[in-house]
Design a protein around this motif. Structure first.
Motif, PDB file in Angstrom:
ATOM      1  N   ARG A  52     -25.633  49.799  -0.713  1.00 31.43           N
ATOM      2  CA  ARG A  52     -25.171  51.120  -0.272  1.00 31.43           C
ATOM      3  C   ARG A  52     -23.809  51.385  -0.893  1.00 31.43           C
ATOM      4  O   ARG A  52     -22.894  50.582  -0.745  1.00 31.43           O
ATOM      5  N   TRP A  63     -25.150  56.563  -1.842  1.00 26.94           N
ATOM      6  CA  TRP A  63     -26.198  56.176  -2.776  1.00 26.94           C
ATOM      7  C   TRP A  63     -26.805  54.884  -2.262  1.00 26.94           C
ATOM      8  O   TRP A  63     -26.088  53.961  -1.878  1.00 26.94           O
ATOM      9  N   GLU A  64     -28.133  54.799  -2.235  1.00 26.88           N
ATOM     10  CA  GLU A  64     -28.801  53.601  -1.743  1.00 26.88           C
ATOM     11  C   GLU A  64     -29.796  53.100  -2.766  1.00 26.88           C
ATOM     12  O   GLU A  64     -30.454  53.884  -3.457  1.00 26.88           O
ATOM     13  N   GLY A  65     -29.895  51.778  -2.857  1.00 29.04           N
ATOM     14  CA  GLY A  65     -30.847  51.170  -3.763  1.00 29.04           C
ATOM     15  C   GLY A  65     -31.294  49.814  -3.248  1.00 29.04           C
ATOM     16  O   GLY A  65     -30.731  49.266  -2.301  1.00 29.04           O
ATOM     17  N   LEU A  80     -32.015  46.613  -9.993  1.00 31.17           N
ATOM     18  CA  LEU A  80     -31.555  47.517  -8.938  1.00 31.17           C
ATOM     19  C   LEU A  80     -32.285  48.837  -9.098  1.00 31.17           C
ATOM     20  O   LEU A  80     -32.242  49.462 -10.151  1.00 31.17           O
ATOM     21  N   THR A  81     -32.969  49.242  -8.039  1.00 32.82           N
ATOM     22  CA  THR A  81     -33.771  50.467  -8.059  1.00 32.82           C
ATOM     23  C   THR A  81     -33.245  51.440  -7.015  1.00 32.82           C
ATOM     24  O   THR A  81     -33.134  51.085  -5.834  1.00 32.82           O
ATOM     25  N   LYS A  82     -32.934  52.649  -7.455  1.00 34.66           N
ATOM     26  CA  LYS A  82     -32.436  53.673  -6.529  1.00 34.66           C
ATOM     27  C   LYS A  82     -33.531  54.068  -5.550  1.00 34.66           C
ATOM     28  O   LYS A  82     -34.680  54.233  -5.927  1.00 34.66           O
ATOM     29  N   THR A  83     -33.141  54.197  -4.276  1.00 36.53           N
ATOM     30  CA  THR A  83     -34.082  54.699  -3.278  1.00 36.53           C
ATOM     31  C   THR A  83     -33.738  56.125  -2.859  1.00 36.53           C
ATOM     32  O   THR A  83     -34.622  56.939  -2.694  1.00 36.53           O
ATOM     33  N   ARG A  84     -32.429  56.413  -2.723  1.00 36.90           N
ATOM     34  CA  ARG A  84     -32.051  57.781  -2.367  1.00 36.90           C
ATOM     35  C   ARG A  84     -30.534  57.957  -2.428  1.00 36.90           C
ATOM     36  O   ARG A  84     -29.778  56.986  -2.450  1.00 36.90           O
ATOM     37  N   GLU A 127     -27.369  49.787 -12.786  1.00 34.77           N
ATOM     38  CA  GLU A 127     -27.758  51.175 -12.507  1.00 34.77           C
ATOM     39  C   GLU A 127     -26.522  52.044 -12.633  1.00 34.77           C
ATOM     40  O   GLU A 127     -25.394  51.540 -12.645  1.00 34.77           O
TER      41      GLU A 127
END
Length: 125
Positions: A58, A16-18, A6-10, A85
């Motif tokens: 999300r 929180w989005e990933g 799981l990688t955070k995007t923003r 994450e």
């Protein structure tokens, strides 16, 4: 074996989005759990993007969880219990003491390890 990442995007407008990806073959349906102080966070969305072989995660940050201090959210795979994450919100006077964010995360992870160890001990008896 499935390796899930799981990688955070923003973090935008309180959400929180990933991006969740997986290395492995076969059918897979993610089962994501988000906790804050060991209590589940409601409203978590996992949306499949089959063309890109990924899922968009999300996590809405509940307004009642925003307070002075460090608020740590832990995102894990419900099936394996693996922490995928985490993110922390810092507010108030604590901003000058960012080590507290690390301590809160360590406490959450230690609690997770204690539960897993106890479960393992019960299963092996």
């Amino acid at each position: 074996m499935n390796e899930v990442t799981l990688t955070k995007t923003r973090l935008f407008e309180g959400v929180w989005e990933g991006v969740l990806t997986r290395a492995g073959e076969g059918d897979f349906t993610p089962d994501i759990e988000v906790t804050h102080q060991q209590e589940p966070v409601a409203g978590v969305e996992v949306t499949s993007k089959p063309d890109e072989q990924l899922w968009v995660v999300r996590v809405p940050v509940p307004l009642e969880k925003i307070a002075d201090g460090v608020q740590t959210f832990v995102i894990r795979d419900r099936k394996s219990g693996e922490v995928l994450e985490s993110f922390a919100l810092l507010a108030g006077d604590v901003l000058s003491y960012d080590i507290r964010a690390e301590m809160a995360l360590l406490r959450e992870e230690l609690d997770l390890l204690k539960r897993a160890f106890r479960r393992h001990c019960l299963d092996t008896m």
